[in-house]
Design an enzyme around this catalytic site. Structure first.
Site, PDB file in Angstrom:
ATOM      1  N   HIS A 176       0.840  -1.199   0.000  1.00  0.00           N
ATOM      2  CA  HIS A 176       0.000   0.000   0.000  1.00  0.00           C
ATOM      3  C   HIS A 176       0.877   1.253   0.000  1.00  0.00           C
ATOM      4  O   HIS A 176       0.603   2.207  -0.735  1.00  0.00           O
ATOM      5  CB  HIS A 176      -0.908  -0.001   1.231  1.00  0.00           C
ATOM      6  CG  HIS A 176      -1.861  -1.159   1.277  1.00  0.00           C
ATOM      7  ND1 HIS A 176      -3.236  -1.002   1.213  1.00  0.00           N
ATOM      8  CD2 HIS A 176      -1.653  -2.491   1.387  1.00  0.00           C
ATOM      9  CE1 HIS A 176      -3.814  -2.193   1.287  1.00  0.00           C
ATOM     10  NE2 HIS A 176      -2.876  -3.103   1.387  1.00  0.00           N
ATOM     11  N   ASP A 216      -5.861   5.697   1.237  1.00  0.00           N
ATOM     12  CA  ASP A 216      -6.197   4.288   1.093  1.00  0.00           C
ATOM     13  C   ASP A 216      -7.601   4.076   1.657  1.00  0.00           C
ATOM     14  O   ASP A 216      -7.960   4.658   2.688  1.00  0.00           O
ATOM     15  CB  ASP A 216      -5.174   3.460   1.885  1.00  0.00           C
ATOM     16  CG  ASP A 216      -5.197   1.982   1.530  1.00  0.00           C
ATOM     17  OD1 ASP A 216      -6.246   1.346   1.770  1.00  0.00           O
ATOM     18  OD2 ASP A 216      -4.186   1.470   1.031  1.00  0.00           O
TER      19      ASP A 216
END
Length: 477
Positions: free
Chosen positions: A28, A133
């Site tokens: 991520h 995110d």
């Protein structure tokens, strides 16, 4: 207590600024750091937030960008609250990295420092663009209190994966706006059983509840790769939420890699220089997977028996504290004499390897991968076919995209057999299929053609070039 908006009391002296809020896990962190470089290349300042140790390791591992480009990004190192209990150690017998649950839970407590940063920037810029995110939605939920800030969620998985998840949660009732029957059913989609822990599912559900006031959604994919599934997602979203734009801005990773010839160059790249074009299989299972000793032995034997050349990155999953705990993680072992037996044909790398440069190297002809979305995109953009061996999370569905939809890979192990050890005979067979058969040659040709098409899409006027230009124009309006 919810922070108050004091962000617009002073006159704005600058135009726009972007704040990145990634989840602190390598796959991520890496994606949003690549995106930070891309946005910064348009002369837009970018502020990248996260725990100090994870920011540090993300900077060390980023590939394809110059140190000058990295120096232009503003990093904000925040301190995580202490874990409620000692995080579990890495257990190779559990494919999903359960030890991350405590880290992900702790990261949701970054709400206050992230808001304070956004609020401070809002005083000096006409507009603050927050890209987060989806698993960090609760951290940025106060953005709606700042009148000159906009929020964009980032989905770190493939559009194919995201669509299959969304379709499973659509309805059959004819009175509802969005119906399952409006969208095709995808064959051979693996179940979610075993993909995540219950704790991670609950965390994801809680984060999704905090979505709902986005100005757009960003995907690290290309319409060249999975345009049909991007369109399906756009169609679903348009019927549920008005005025939310979809942007397929990927692959975020650099697509034209030039490996520098200097003393700092990784030894494995020098080894690759001495090999024939397309002759080497690259083997790596990412930063969140630890194979059991039994599986390591079977893989080692399968690679040896295949007689094909290979580079194998053999390491354990990252611990929670990627710096402080790393030295305490036991390294996996190979049987005595193994490296001598494969010397000249096989190379074992026991630390972090420059994956993007490896995949871009002319000698690499295949990639045995866990099918994390970062790895898939890097392989696709470099035109390298995949031996798909999914371990957890979105990986089983990415494997279907690679093998069944794009037809640029071979499945090593079906998800229904995930609890079984893959024996050396199976590994030997799939390696020979990809690297030495007519079927493998056709896959390699399709992979190269797709990689070429992806790279051409970033030429001026290409579909990916236009998509990125449209995004920059949208956030700059």
């Amino acid at each position: 207590m919810t922070p108050k908006d004091n962000g617009n009391e002073q006159q704005h002296t600058l135009d726009i600024v972007v704040v990145m809020v990634p989840l602190p896990a390598q796959g991520h962190l890496n994606q949003l750091l690549h995106l930070s470089h891309l946005i910064n290349s348009y002369h837009i300042p970018v502020h990248y937030t996260g725990p100090s140790t994870h920011n540090h390791i993300a900077k060390l591992r980023i590939q394809g960008w110059s140190s000058e480009s990295l120096s232009k990004i503003h990093f904000h190192d925040f301190k995580l609250p202490p874990f409620n209990s000692p995080p579990p150690t890495i257990d190779p017998s559990i494919p999903y990295p359960k030890h991350f649950d405590a880290l992900f839970e702790a990261s949701t407590h970054l709400r206050e420092p992230v808001f304070n940063l956004i609020q401070e920037l809002s005083r000096n810029f006409r507009k603050v663009i927050v890209i987060h995110d989806v698993l960090m939605a609760s951290v940025v939920q106060d953005v709606k209190l700042i009148s000159n800030a906009e929020k964009y969620d980032f989905t770190p998985i493939s559009a194919f994966c995201s669509f299959t998840y969304r379709r499973e949660n659509l309805y059959y009732d004819d009175q509802l706006i969005v119906l399952k029957k409006d969208f095709p059913e995808i064959e051979n989609v693996p179940s979610n059983d075993g993909c995540m822990t219950q704790e991670q599912n609950e965390l994801a559900s809680n984060q999704i509840k905090c979505l709902g006031f986005e100005s757009g959604s960003i995907f690290n994919t290309s319409r060249v790769i999975e345009g049909k599934y991007v369109q399906f997602l756009e169609k679903i979203e348009s019927k549920i939420t008005a005025n939310v734009k979809f942007f397929a801005l990927g692959p975020f990773n650099p697509i034209n890699i030039v490996s520098k010839i200097d003393e700092k160059r990784h030894e494995c790249l020098k080894w690759l220089d001495r090999q024939e074009d397309g002759s080497v299989l690259y083997v790596s299972f990412g930063s969140t997977t630890s194979l059991t000793d039994e599986q390591i032995e079977e893989l080692a034997n399968g690679l040896e028996r295949s007689r094909e050349k290979f580079i194998w990155v053999l390491r354990r999953a990252d611990p929670n504290d990627v710096l402080g705990e790393a030295d305490r993680v036991e390294r996996p072992k190979l049987s005595e004499g193994y490296e001598d037996r494969v010397k000249g044909r096989g190379l074992i790398v026991r630390d972090w390897a420059p994956q993007l440069e490896i995949l871009a190297h002319r000698s690499v002809g295949g990639f045995m991968s866990h099918c994390g979305w970062n790895s898939c995109l890097e392989s696709i953009s470099m035109g390298v076919p995949i031996l798909a061996w999914p371990m957890h999370s979105d990986q089983p569905r990415n494997a279907v995209l690679v093998t069944d939809v794009l037809r640029i890979g071979v499945l090593v192990r079906g998800w229904e057999h995930r609890e079984k050890v893959v024996n050396s005979s199976r590994i030997e067979g799939v390696v020979k299929t990809l690297m030495g058969s007519k079927e493998g040659m056709e896959m390699r040709k399709r992979a190269k053609e797709l990689g070429d098409e992806v790279r051409r899409s970033f030429d001026e006027g290409g579909v990916s070039w236009l998509e990125r230009d449209s995004f920059i124009a949208h956030i700059s309006r």
